[in-house]
Scaffold this active site. Structure first.
Site, mmCIF file in Angstrom:
data_model
loop_
_atom_site.group_PDB
_atom_site.id
_atom_site.type_symbol
_atom_site.label_atom_id
_atom_site.label_comp_id
_atom_site.label_asym_id
_atom_site.label_seq_id
_atom_site.Cartn_x
_atom_site.Cartn_y
_atom_site.Cartn_z
ATOM 1 N N PHE A 111 0.823 -1.218 0.000
ATOM 2 C CA PHE A 111 0.000 0.000 0.000
ATOM 3 C C PHE A 111 0.854 1.264 0.000
ATOM 4 O O PHE A 111 0.360 2.344 -0.311
ATOM 5 C CB PHE A 111 -0.958 -0.007 1.199
ATOM 6 C CG PHE A 111 -0.385 0.504 2.485
ATOM 7 C CD1 PHE A 111 0.241 -0.334 3.375
ATOM 8 C CD2 PHE A 111 -0.485 1.856 2.804
ATOM 9 C CE1 PHE A 111 0.771 0.158 4.560
ATOM 10 C CE2 PHE A 111 0.035 2.354 3.985
ATOM 11 C CZ PHE A 111 0.673 1.493 4.870
ATOM 12 N N LYS A 112 2.129 1.162 0.334
ATOM 13 C CA LYS A 112 2.950 2.368 0.406
ATOM 14 C C LYS A 112 3.086 3.050 -0.954
ATOM 15 O O LYS A 112 3.339 4.253 -1.025
ATOM 16 C CB LYS A 112 4.299 2.031 1.013
ATOM 17 C CG LYS A 112 4.099 1.614 2.475
ATOM 18 C CD LYS A 112 5.352 1.415 3.248
ATOM 19 C CE LYS A 112 5.066 1.257 4.742
ATOM 20 N NZ LYS A 112 4.453 -0.045 5.087
#
Ligand code: PLP
Length: 470
Positions: A111-112
């Site tokens: 998700f980063k």
């Protein structure tokens, strides 16, 4: 929009200033002076917007005059155009109640990417205006390093030096960093642990001989722009599930408290969130803080969900500040005490404010494995260990209204943690096609002794000095 420090004394900055700043000069974290508000009708009108358009709408009040709506829209379209799913962060239904929010369709499968792909473009935009140059120095135990490198690879205005502990990151994680051969990317394997790497980076931020010559910047989640970008997918998911007419709950696998704080921000902006479920593994400082007011650091125990193996959650300071009514003096005092004793007691006011929205669950290793098995056997979904901790928390949280959908944030692609997934369910997830050849790609990195001097000399010999002091 002005940003103030959680410790109350650093100068207020605009969005451009906080994007390039990282930590505030008084040691605090920057937060918006007020939360922008969207009305029920304004939120209803967002339904059906494509992701990049929704991102522009949600972020514009935070960006203020620093970017026109048109320019911000160009940047969000560019950032989210690099995701492999047209919906960017698609939902996947597990059963009548539970849904996964898949946040791993970006270039490095965690998700980063959602925040860092945009942050890379914001750096370019603001540095071009200032004719300035940034040197990013970071330490990674896995996902942040590859996402940050992908976001800035090839930039003429940014150099990135990423330290990882030699031999202590997974093969996939290392190759995702070291196979990027752009000339502005420097991967450093240091002899030592992640904590040694992190200590070296912190020392460099405080070394005036280095910071005087180079614009040293951070890319970890103390950077406000990262959290802002993560607010968007809470809106995207809730809108698809019937918000604002219907409330939604979220379960969030949590480490540094960045991702779940973005959910808190969405709620402050008017999104009807029933509950934010903070899921931790056995490194449970946040579970202890939220359930009993005891925020005290213990020793980190390594687990199969390494991105949650954290005992000091930097972004929790932002919640402490808001829950104390924005009293910077109180936070300065609480954090000084924490630095001295490794123990911080929440006040009753803070605890009560947090309890209105947050609950927490600590997952044992067996809970994580059971959640992976349930997802696979009952729903046909292969999930990674971090997501499994979130899903466990979602499934055991009691007291939610029966018609409230519970969304678990799926923070990493299962192939990133293939060994742990195979151990849990007996199936090895394949790498997605776009990185299937990772194992054959050429790698480049330098190995250094784990001393400050070795790393400092390496960086200062290669980084580009800044052109102008901002
Ligand atoms: C970084 C990370 C987390 C923790 O997110 P925070 O914002 O630090 O709370 C959870 N899962 C994965 C896969 C991550 O990479």
């Amino acid at each position: 929009m002005k940003y103030v420090s959680t410790r109350g004394t650093a100068p207020a900055l605009d969005f451009e200033g906080v994007t390039l700043a990282g930590l505030a000069s008084d040691g605090g974290l920057y937060v918006p002076e007020t939360w922008p508000q969207f009305s029920h009708d304004e939120i209803s009108a967002m339904a059906g917007l494509p992701y990049a358009g929704l991102a522009q709408r949600i972020m514009q009040p935070f960006v203020g005059d620093c970017l026109t709506p048109e320019r911000l829209g160009v940047l969000t379209a560019k950032a989210y155009g690099k995701f492999s799913h047209a919906a960017v962060t698609p939902l996947r239904q597990l059963d009548e109640r539970h849904t996964l929010l898949e946040l791993f369709h970006g270039p490095t499968l965690a998700f980063k990417d959602v925040a860092l792909q945009l942050l890379g473009l914001l750096f370019e935009e603001f540095l071009a205006r200032r004719h300035d140059h940034l040197t990013i120095v970071g330490a990674t135990s896995g996902d942040t390093g590859s996402a940050a490198i992908d976001a800035v690879a090839g930039s003429a205005k940014v150099d990135i030096f990423m330290l990882h502990p030699h031999g202590r990151v997974s093969d996939v994680q290392r190759r995702q960093m070291t196979s990027v051969l752009a000339p502005n990317v420097y991967n450093i394997a240091i002899d030592g642990s992640f904590d040694d790497a992190q200590a070296t980076v912190k020392r460099m931020f405080n070394d005036a001989a280095v910071t005087g010559r180079f614009g040293i910047a951070a890319v970890n989640s103390i950077n406000w722009a990262r959290l802002m970008a993560q607010v968007v997918y809470y809106f995207a998911a809730a809108l698809q599930l019937g918000a604002p007419a219907r409330k939604v709950a979220f379960a969030v696998p949590t480490g540094n408290f960045g991702d779940v704080f973005a959910g808190y921000v969405a709620a402050q902006m008017g999104l009807p969130i029933e509950r934010l479920i903070v899921a931790t593994n056995i490194n449970d400082i946040l579970h202890r803080a939220l359930s009993s007011g005891d925020y005290s650091a213990a020793t980190v125990t390594p687990t199969a969900a390494p991105s949650m193996d954290i005992q000091v959650s930097s972004n929790f300071e932002r919640l402490l500040f808001d829950a104390a009514g924005g009293d910077g003096a109180q936070i300065t005092q609480q954090m000084a005490e924490f630095d001295a004793t490794r123990v911080l007691r929440l006040t009753n006011t803070q605890r009560e404010a947090m309890a209105t929205l947050f609950t927490s669950v600590r997952a044992e290793p067996a809970d994580m494995i059971a959640a992976q098995r349930w997802a696979y056997e009952a729903c046909g979904e292969v999930i990674d260990p971090h997501t499994a901790i979130g899903l466990h928390a979602a499934r055991v949280t009691a007291g939610l209204a029966p018609d409230v959908p519970v969304v678990t944030l799926a923070t990493a692609h299962p192939a990133k943690f293939g060994d742990a997934v195979e151990y849990a369910i007996g199936v090895r997830p394949a790498l997605p096609a776009r990185i299937a050849d990772l194992i054959e790609r050429e790698e480049r990195y330098d190995r250094l002794a784990g001393t400050y001097e070795a790393v400092r000399d390496y960086v200062t010999a290669r980084a580009t000095p800044r052109h102008q002091i901002a």
